[in-house]
Design an enzyme around this catalytic site. Structure first.
Site, PDB file in Angstrom:
ATOM      1  CE  LYS A 128      -4.418   1.132   0.266  1.00 18.28           C
ATOM      2  NZ  LYS A 128      -5.603   0.462  -0.268  1.00 18.28           N
ATOM      3  CG  ASP A 168      -7.318   3.583  -0.732  1.00 17.53           C
ATOM      4  OD1 ASP A 168      -7.828   2.464  -0.624  1.00 17.53           O
ATOM      5  OD2 ASP A 168      -7.339   4.416   0.204  1.00 17.53           O
TER       6      ASP A 168
HETATM    7  P1  NDP Z   1     -12.859   8.013  -2.567  1.00 19.62           P
HETATM    8  O1  NDP Z   1     -11.766   8.998  -2.388  1.00 19.62           O
HETATM    9  O2  NDP Z   1     -13.424   7.803  -3.915  1.00 19.62           O
HETATM   10  O3  NDP Z   1     -14.063   8.336  -1.573  1.00 19.62           O
HETATM   11  C1  NDP Z   1     -13.875   8.378  -0.189  1.00 19.62           C
HETATM   12  C2  NDP Z   1     -15.181   8.820   0.442  1.00 19.62           C
HETATM   13  O4  NDP Z   1     -15.055   8.745   1.851  1.00 19.62           O
HETATM   14  C3  NDP Z   1     -15.519  10.255   0.113  1.00 19.62           C
HETATM   15  O5  NDP Z   1     -16.893  10.425   0.148  1.00 19.62           O
HETATM   16  C4  NDP Z   1     -14.824  10.996   1.270  1.00 19.62           C
HETATM   17  O6  NDP Z   1     -15.359  12.291   1.507  1.00 19.62           O
HETATM   18  C5  NDP Z   1     -15.103  10.073   2.419  1.00 19.62           C
HETATM   19  N1  NDP Z   1     -14.045  10.226   3.428  1.00 19.62           N
HETATM   20  C6  NDP Z   1     -12.709  10.084   3.251  1.00 19.62           C
HETATM   21  N2  NDP Z   1     -12.054  10.326   4.390  1.00 19.62           N
HETATM   22  C7  NDP Z   1     -13.003  10.622   5.295  1.00 19.62           C
HETATM   23  C8  NDP Z   1     -12.971  10.959   6.664  1.00 19.62           C
HETATM   24  N3  NDP Z   1     -11.792  11.046   7.326  1.00 19.62           N
HETATM   25  N4  NDP Z   1     -14.143  11.184   7.289  1.00 19.62           N
HETATM   26  C9  NDP Z   1     -15.331  11.088   6.630  1.00 19.62           C
HETATM   27  N5  NDP Z   1     -15.423  10.775   5.332  1.00 19.62           N
HETATM   28  C10 NDP Z   1     -14.279  10.548   4.680  1.00 19.62           C
HETATM   29  O7  NDP Z   1     -12.289   6.628  -1.968  1.00 19.62           O
HETATM   30  P2  NDP Z   1     -12.814   5.165  -2.189  1.00 19.62           P
HETATM   31  O8  NDP Z   1     -14.280   5.160  -2.339  1.00 19.62           O
HETATM   32  O9  NDP Z   1     -11.960   4.548  -3.216  1.00 19.62           O
HETATM   33  O10 NDP Z   1     -12.394   4.471  -0.809  1.00 19.62           O
HETATM   34  C11 NDP Z   1     -13.262   4.426   0.326  1.00 19.62           C
HETATM   35  C12 NDP Z   1     -12.805   3.344   1.279  1.00 19.62           C
HETATM   36  O11 NDP Z   1     -12.812   2.077   0.612  1.00 19.62           O
HETATM   37  C13 NDP Z   1     -11.372   3.484   1.826  1.00 19.62           C
HETATM   38  O12 NDP Z   1     -11.315   2.949   3.131  1.00 19.62           O
HETATM   39  C14 NDP Z   1     -10.555   2.598   0.893  1.00 19.62           C
HETATM   40  O13 NDP Z   1      -9.348   2.165   1.479  1.00 19.62           O
HETATM   41  C15 NDP Z   1     -11.533   1.458   0.699  1.00 19.62           C
HETATM   42  N6  NDP Z   1     -11.304   0.630  -0.482  1.00 19.62           N
HETATM   43  C16 NDP Z   1     -11.316   1.173  -1.726  1.00 19.62           C
HETATM   44  C17 NDP Z   1     -11.141   0.369  -2.838  1.00 19.62           C
HETATM   45  C18 NDP Z   1     -11.259   0.895  -4.226  1.00 19.62           C
HETATM   46  O14 NDP Z   1     -11.253   0.079  -5.159  1.00 19.62           O
HETATM   47  N7  NDP Z   1     -11.424   2.185  -4.447  1.00 19.62           N
HETATM   48  C19 NDP Z   1     -10.845  -1.066  -2.690  1.00 19.62           C
HETATM   49  C20 NDP Z   1     -10.925  -1.559  -1.341  1.00 19.62           C
HETATM   50  C21 NDP Z   1     -11.121  -0.714  -0.281  1.00 19.62           C
HETATM   51  P3  NDP Z   1     -14.522  13.590   1.035  1.00 19.62           P
HETATM   52  O15 NDP Z   1     -14.666  13.609  -0.450  1.00 19.62           O
HETATM   53  O16 NDP Z   1     -15.196  14.716   1.707  1.00 19.62           O
HETATM   54  O17 NDP Z   1     -13.109  13.378   1.495  1.00 19.62           O
END
Ligand code: NDP
Length: 447
Positions: A128, A168
């Protein structure tokens, strides 16, 4: 922490070697506690110190990322790539660009990734990376210059048979494109060194949807196994990024109704069901905040902050934003309101206490390692397509994804049963993921 003295000693050493890295400690503890029954049955893992080796990353790379903003200021961020374990294949795992990124976060994510990738059944090790850079605060050209600088340094350490990063939080198709372009210039080669690429230049169909769809496939599988269904269910989703958006899409396709989504500022509640086209336009096209939704859909309500999202009545909860976003009191509120299943779309979104509440109350609880493995699984399929210089149709990639999620469910369920923890998918996923990695490490000698 543990009744087993060898396991306890490994955990104490992790704390001592990684001071203050609480997220990493949390992730290690969960795995170590889960695999205790395996250790009892297999003393060879203790004799060869597999546990002591598996909690130590093979390589930790931390680097300076210098870049210039639009005003000509010289800026600097910190870059990370932790190559955790290559027993099963090239290191594989995403890059996170978010101001909260630090060594502990990257290490916990890398550690989880090892077991998750093992569960997919594909030949991928775990790693990662990321940076404390926040793309949301910068212009298009600043993001491009940052990505170019980041990959200029990282390019020394990665390669299609060595380490294949993906997206991510904060790293989507745009960032992958800038990094891929710069890598190609530096190396003068067009290879599948990153996944999540654009469809016209080496990406895989279904990669964008994979994590969200995969999450819903595995929840659906578990519900069916319990004689229940997503059809007609009210579902809470947090987040509004890549994972959340495609989880909502799949729930709606299967006849459920999602009523919440969120971002780091607050959450929306639409009792009539989230209109996903609006969210996609706001988030994927205009890069706006989720609160804009309520100015378009008047019956929806916006609440600042995340407090209260899990108090809404539902039968399924899918946290898809970030680590430790759902705690014990949230889990108790969900149980009280009749929630029957929770699936982790994000990595470690439920605190250990929240997970315990679900398990004690017989809520079907699918941990991230199993539930969000769909993203990396389709990344693995993207690597396979790149190697063959081919591109699969949507239906082929989607049915492969579905099969992988079903297999992960079955393997986690079976492992839990064999080791006397029927219905505990945390234990089952950890054991099933661990065994393959541990056996490969044993076979490969002192690695
Ligand atoms: P994105 O950046 O596309 O979206 C993240 C979302 O979570 C946004 O809505 C963001 O809001 C919100 N967010 C991020 N940090 C915080 C925080 N500290 N508090 C509240 N809301 C928060 O990321 P992903 O959708 O890709 O990833 C989301 C989760 O899924 C992560 O934990 C990631 O590790 C996990 N994941 C992702 C994969 C993938 O294929 N994308 C695969 C496996 C796991 P804002 O825009 O306001 O920051």
């Amino acid at each position: 922490m543990s009744a087993n003295s060898e396991v306890e000693a490994v955990y104490q050493q992790v704390i001592q070697r990684n001071p203050g890295e609480t997220e990493f400690h949390q992730a290690v503890k969960e795995v170590l506690v889960s695999i205790e029954p395996v250790i009892k049955k297999h003393p060879e893992y203790v004799e060869t110190n597999i546990l002591g080796r598996i909690v130590e990353p093979e390589r930790q790379i931390t680097f300076r990322v210098p870049w210039q903003d639009d005003k000509g200021n010289f800026c600097v961020n910190r870059g990370f790539r932790f190559e955790f374990n290559s027993a099963l294949g090239p290191y594989k795992g995403g890059l996170r660009f978010h101001p909260t990124v630090n060594a502990s976060i990257i290490k916990f994510l890398g550690f989880e990734q090892v077991f998750k990738n093992s569960l997919t059944g594909l030949m991928m090790g775990g790693g990662k990376g990321g940076s404390d850079f926040d793309p949301k605060q910068h212009s298009e050209y600043e993001v491009m210059r940052f990505c170019q600088s980041f990959i200029t340094e990282l390019s020394r350490h990665i390669g299609p048979n060595t380490d294949v990063p993906a997206g991510d939080i904060g790293v989507g198709g745009r960032e992958i494109g800038y990094m891929f372009g710069q890598y190609k210039r530096l190396r003068n080669e067009f290879t599948g060194v990153l996944t999540g690429k654009g469809l016209e230049w080496g990406g895989s169909l279904v990669r964008k949807e994979a994590t969200g769809y995969g999450l819903v496939y595995i929840v659906d599988e578990a519900l069916k196994d319990a004689g229940k269904s997503i059809e007609g269910a009210t579902v809470l989703v947090s987040g509004s990024g890549n994972v959340a958006i495609y989880a909502v899409e799949k729930v709606h396709q299967l006849g459920g109704k999602v009523v919440t989504m969120s971002d780091s500022n607050g959450f929306i509640y639409d009792p009539e069901g989230i209109k996903l086209d609006t969210v996609k336009q706001l988030k994927e096209v205009e890069r706006k905040r989720i609160k804009e939704y309520v100015s378009i859909h008047k019956k929806a309500k916006y609440t600042e902050g995340s407090d209260g999202i899990w108090n809404i009545k539902c039968s399924i909860a899918l946290p898809c934003a970030t680590q430790n976003e759902l705690d014990e009191k949230d889990a108790k509120a969900l149980v009280k309101n009749g929630c029957i299943a929770a699936g982790e779309g994000a990595n470690m979104p439920c605190t250990p206490e929240a997970a315990d509440v679900f398990i004690e109350n017989k809520v079907i609880f699918l941990p991230g390692k199993a539930a969000n493995a769909g993203g990396v699984a389709v990344s693995g399929l993207e690597m396979a397509q790149n190697n063959q210089r081919t591109a699969w149709a949507f239906d082929k990639a989607d049915s492969e994804l579905k099969n992988i999620m079903t297999t992960i469910y079955e393997n986690s369920k079976t492992a839990a049963e064999i080791y006397g923890k029927k219905g505990n998918f945390v234990v089952g996923a950890n054991i099933a993921g661990f065994l393959k990695v541990a056996n490969a490490m044993m076979a490969q000698g002192l690695v």
